[in-house]
Design a protein around this motif. Structure first.
Motif, PDB file in Angstrom:
ATOM      1  N   ARG A 111       0.830  -1.271  -0.055  1.00  0.00           N
ATOM      2  CA  ARG A 111      -0.032   0.099  -0.044  1.00  0.00           C
ATOM      3  C   ARG A 111       0.920   1.344  -0.197  1.00  0.00           C
ATOM      4  N   ILE A 112       2.052   1.220   0.402  1.00  0.00           N
ATOM      5  CA  ILE A 112       2.795   2.601   0.722  1.00  0.00           C
ATOM      6  C   ILE A 112       3.961   2.428  -0.231  1.00  0.00           C
ATOM      7  N   ARG A 113       4.187   3.806  -0.715  1.00  0.00           N
ATOM      8  CA  ARG A 113       5.492   4.085  -1.735  1.00  0.00           C
ATOM      9  C   ARG A 113       6.472   4.622  -0.767  1.00  0.00           C
ATOM     10  N   GLY A 114       7.746   4.428  -0.987  1.00  0.00           N
ATOM     11  CA  GLY A 114       9.017   4.841  -0.468  1.00  0.00           C
ATOM     12  C   GLY A 114       9.162   4.490   0.940  1.00  0.00           C
ATOM     13  N   ILE A 115       9.086   3.171   0.984  1.00  0.00           N
ATOM     14  CA  ILE A 115       9.188   2.763   2.600  1.00  0.00           C
ATOM     15  C   ILE A 115      10.240   1.598   2.824  1.00  0.00           C
ATOM     16  N   ASP A 116      10.833   1.503   3.933  1.00  0.00           N
ATOM     17  CA  ASP A 116      11.455   0.411   4.118  1.00  0.00           C
ATOM     18  C   ASP A 116      10.905  -0.229   5.305  1.00  0.00           C
ATOM     19  N   THR A 117      10.691  -1.493   5.524  1.00  0.00           N
ATOM     20  CA  THR A 117      10.062  -2.158   6.613  1.00  0.00           C
ATOM     21  C   THR A 117      10.813  -3.444   7.152  1.00  0.00           C
ATOM     22  N   GLY A 118      10.747  -3.740   8.363  1.00  0.00           N
ATOM     23  CA  GLY A 118      11.597  -5.041   8.864  1.00  0.00           C
ATOM     24  C   GLY A 118      10.535  -5.786   9.788  1.00  0.00           C
ATOM     25  N   THR A 119      10.340  -7.144   9.725  1.00  0.00           N
ATOM     26  CA  THR A 119       9.651  -8.008  10.583  1.00  0.00           C
ATOM     27  C   THR A 119      10.485  -8.319  11.686  1.00  0.00           C
ATOM     28  N   LEU A 120      10.037  -8.118  12.880  1.00  0.00           N
ATOM     29  CA  LEU A 120      11.035  -8.457  14.275  1.00  0.00           C
ATOM     30  C   LEU A 120       9.804  -9.343  15.041  1.00  0.00           C
ATOM     31  N   SER A 121      10.056  -9.649  16.064  1.00  0.00           N
ATOM     32  CA  SER A 121       9.570 -10.272  16.966  1.00  0.00           C
ATOM     33  C   SER A 121       8.277  -9.400  17.624  1.00  0.00           C
ATOM     34  N   GLY A 122       7.253  -9.724  17.079  1.00  0.00           N
ATOM     35  CA  GLY A 122       6.109  -8.962  17.651  1.00  0.00           C
ATOM     36  C   GLY A 122       5.913  -7.393  17.282  1.00  0.00           C
ATOM     37  N   ARG A 123       6.897  -6.977  16.475  1.00  0.00           N
ATOM     38  CA  ARG A 123       6.779  -5.531  16.066  1.00  0.00           C
ATOM     39  C   ARG A 123       7.124  -5.319  14.577  1.00  0.00           C
ATOM     40  N   GLN A 124       6.671  -4.101  14.103  1.00  0.00           N
ATOM     41  CA  GLN A 124       7.112  -4.039  12.416  1.00  0.00           C
ATOM     42  C   GLN A 124       7.232  -2.485  12.277  1.00  0.00           C
ATOM     43  N   ILE A 125       8.586  -2.371  11.905  1.00  0.00           N
ATOM     44  CA  ILE A 125       8.866  -0.685  11.927  1.00  0.00           C
ATOM     45  C   ILE A 125       8.683  -0.306  10.404  1.00  0.00           C
ATOM     46  N   ILE A 126       8.304   0.871  10.308  1.00  0.00           N
ATOM     47  CA  ILE A 126       8.313   1.728   8.992  1.00  0.00           C
ATOM     48  C   ILE A 126       9.387   2.788   9.005  1.00  0.00           C
ATOM     49  N   GLU A 127      10.240   2.815   8.039  1.00  0.00           N
ATOM     50  CA  GLU A 127      11.270   3.802   7.974  1.00  0.00           C
ATOM     51  C   GLU A 127      10.916   4.273   6.463  1.00  0.00           C
ATOM     52  N   MET A 128      11.041   5.544   6.452  1.00  0.00           N
ATOM     53  CA  MET A 128      10.640   6.604   5.354  1.00  0.00           C
ATOM     54  C   MET A 128      10.858   8.144   5.562  1.00  0.00           C
ATOM     55  N   ARG A 129      10.803   8.862   4.491  1.00  0.00           N
ATOM     56  CA  ARG A 129      10.941  10.166   4.531  1.00  0.00           C
ATOM     57  C   ARG A 129       9.998  10.811   5.722  1.00  0.00           C
ATOM     58  N   GLU A 130      10.682  11.779   6.243  1.00  0.00           N
ATOM     59  CA  GLU A 130       9.830  12.410   7.669  1.00  0.00           C
ATOM     60  C   GLU A 130       8.437  12.587   7.477  1.00  0.00           C
ATOM     61  N   ARG A 131       8.181  13.625   6.522  1.00  0.00           N
ATOM     62  CA  ARG A 131       6.933  14.223   6.287  1.00  0.00           C
ATOM     63  C   ARG A 131       6.036  13.073   5.839  1.00  0.00           C
ATOM     64  N   ASP A 132       6.525  12.276   5.080  1.00  0.00           N
ATOM     65  CA  ASP A 132       5.491  11.068   4.583  1.00  0.00           C
ATOM     66  C   ASP A 132       5.054  10.194   5.785  1.00  0.00           C
ATOM     67  N   LEU A 133       6.144   9.908   6.483  1.00  0.00           N
ATOM     68  CA  LEU A 133       6.126   8.851   7.721  1.00  0.00           C
ATOM     69  C   LEU A 133       5.008   9.698   8.615  1.00  0.00           C
ATOM     70  N   GLU A 134       4.812  10.833   8.910  1.00  0.00           N
ATOM     71  CA  GLU A 134       3.967  11.094   9.612  1.00  0.00           C
ATOM     72  C   GLU A 134       2.473  11.197   9.218  1.00  0.00           C
ATOM     73  N   LYS A 135       2.390  11.196   8.072  1.00  0.00           N
ATOM     74  CA  LYS A 135       1.033  11.278   7.355  1.00  0.00           C
ATOM     75  C   LYS A 135       0.767   9.609   7.476  1.00  0.00           C
ATOM     76  N   VAL A 136       1.754   8.680   7.131  1.00  0.00           N
ATOM     77  CA  VAL A 136       1.461   7.268   7.343  1.00  0.00           C
ATOM     78  C   VAL A 136       1.267   7.008   8.685  1.00  0.00           C
ATOM     79  N   ALA A 137       1.952   7.430   9.649  1.00  0.00           N
ATOM     80  CA  ALA A 137       1.746   6.923  10.964  1.00  0.00           C
ATOM     81  C   ALA A 137       0.284   7.272  11.475  1.00  0.00           C
ATOM     82  N   LYS A 138      -0.165   8.688  11.164  1.00  0.00           N
ATOM     83  CA  LYS A 138      -1.441   9.065  11.320  1.00  0.00           C
ATOM     84  C   LYS A 138      -2.611   8.066  11.032  1.00  0.00           C
ATOM     85  N   GLU A 139      -2.511   7.731   9.682  1.00  0.00           N
ATOM     86  CA  GLU A 139      -3.597   6.932   9.010  1.00  0.00           C
ATOM     87  C   GLU A 139      -3.598   5.700   9.721  1.00  0.00           C
TER      88      GLU A 139
END
Length: 256
Positions: A111-139
């Motif tokens: 669903r998301i462009r310009g993202i890096d993500t990694g699967t860890l035990s119980g959690r999932q990180i999103i790394e991306m450009r800051e202003r885009d990250l804030e929009k994705v985090a809110k969504e």
């Protein structure tokens, strides 16, 4: 032959929910509306209203060499402006949280462009450009993939996330970033994602009830919908396991 994209097999409730989460044509339901400034405070990367820090000049001011890939791919806003890379990390309880880490990975990548993500035990990180990250985090705080009690926002010390629920049904957090407000019947964050105290509590809303959680979870559990109850899911998983066991990263080498 025209290729038709497939998302997830199965006929059980968790299988259908996984399919919806991963399919970008399905509009995720919005359940709450946390203010953007409060999302920024929970992330803790910058103060609301503060300028974005950059790691390179805006692309339009740069002198990058000609590149066919650059001509094909439209940069996201943060990349255009030269934003630094920031992150948000969601943690999911094993007690019928809406999402689970590896489904989050599939959902984000779908669903998301310009993202890096990694699967860890119980959690999932999103790394991306800051202003885009804030929009994705809110969504993803506002929509149906987030439950205030069974989903956590944690940038550090995520361990122990899934083993316990407290007396109010909140997922255990060693840093106590959020708490139950009995008067409002809501969960509120009192620390940001790396456990630095906030100036004021930030409400993320009322937890969904157990019936809703079981109807919306993407998790198979032996005490609810067992994965073995879904023959199509089991068949697919066993096939992947067999191909991986016999030929590692060359499943095409198996002659079926």
């Amino acid at each position: 032959m025209a290729y038709k994209r497939q998302f997830y097999p199965g006929t059980t409730t968790p299988a259908k929910n996984r399919r919806k989460f991963i399919d970008p044509n399905y509009k995720l339901e919005k359940l709450r509306d946390v203010a953007m400034d409060d999302v920024v405070r929970i992330l803790g990367h910058r103060k609301p209203g503060e300028d974005y820090k950059s790691i390179h000049p805006p692309l339009e001011e740069g002198t990058e060499p000609d590149c066919p890939i650059r001509q094909l791919v439209t940069p996201i806003e943060g990349a255009k402006k030269g934003d630094r890379i920031r992150y948000v990390q969601f943690t999911d309880s094993v007690y019928f949280a809406p999402a689970i880490p590896y489904v989050r990975a599939q959902m984000y990548m779908s669903r998301i462009r310009g993202i890096d993500t990694g699967t860890l035990s119980g959690r999932q990180i999103i790394e991306m450009r800051e202003r885009d990250l804030e929009k994705v985090a809110k969504e993803y705080i506002d929509n149906e993939t987030f439950d205030p009690a069974r989903t956590g926002i944690r940038g550090a010390t995520v361990h122990g996330h899934a083993c316990r629920l407290d007396e109010n049904g909140l997922m255990f957090d060693a840093w106590q970033r959020y708490r139950w407000n009995a008067k409002k019947g809501e969960v509120e964050y009192v620390k940001d994602q790396v456990a630095i105290p906030l100036d004021k509590p930030i409400s993320v809303g009322k937890p969904m009830d157990e019936k809703w959680l079981k109807a919306h979870t993407t998790m198979f559990r032996a005490d609810d919908v067992d994965m073995r109850d879904d023959p199509e899911v089991m068949s697919q998983n066993l096939r992947i396991h067999r191909l991986r066991t016999l030929c590692g990263f060359q499943p095409f080498a198996v002659k079926e």
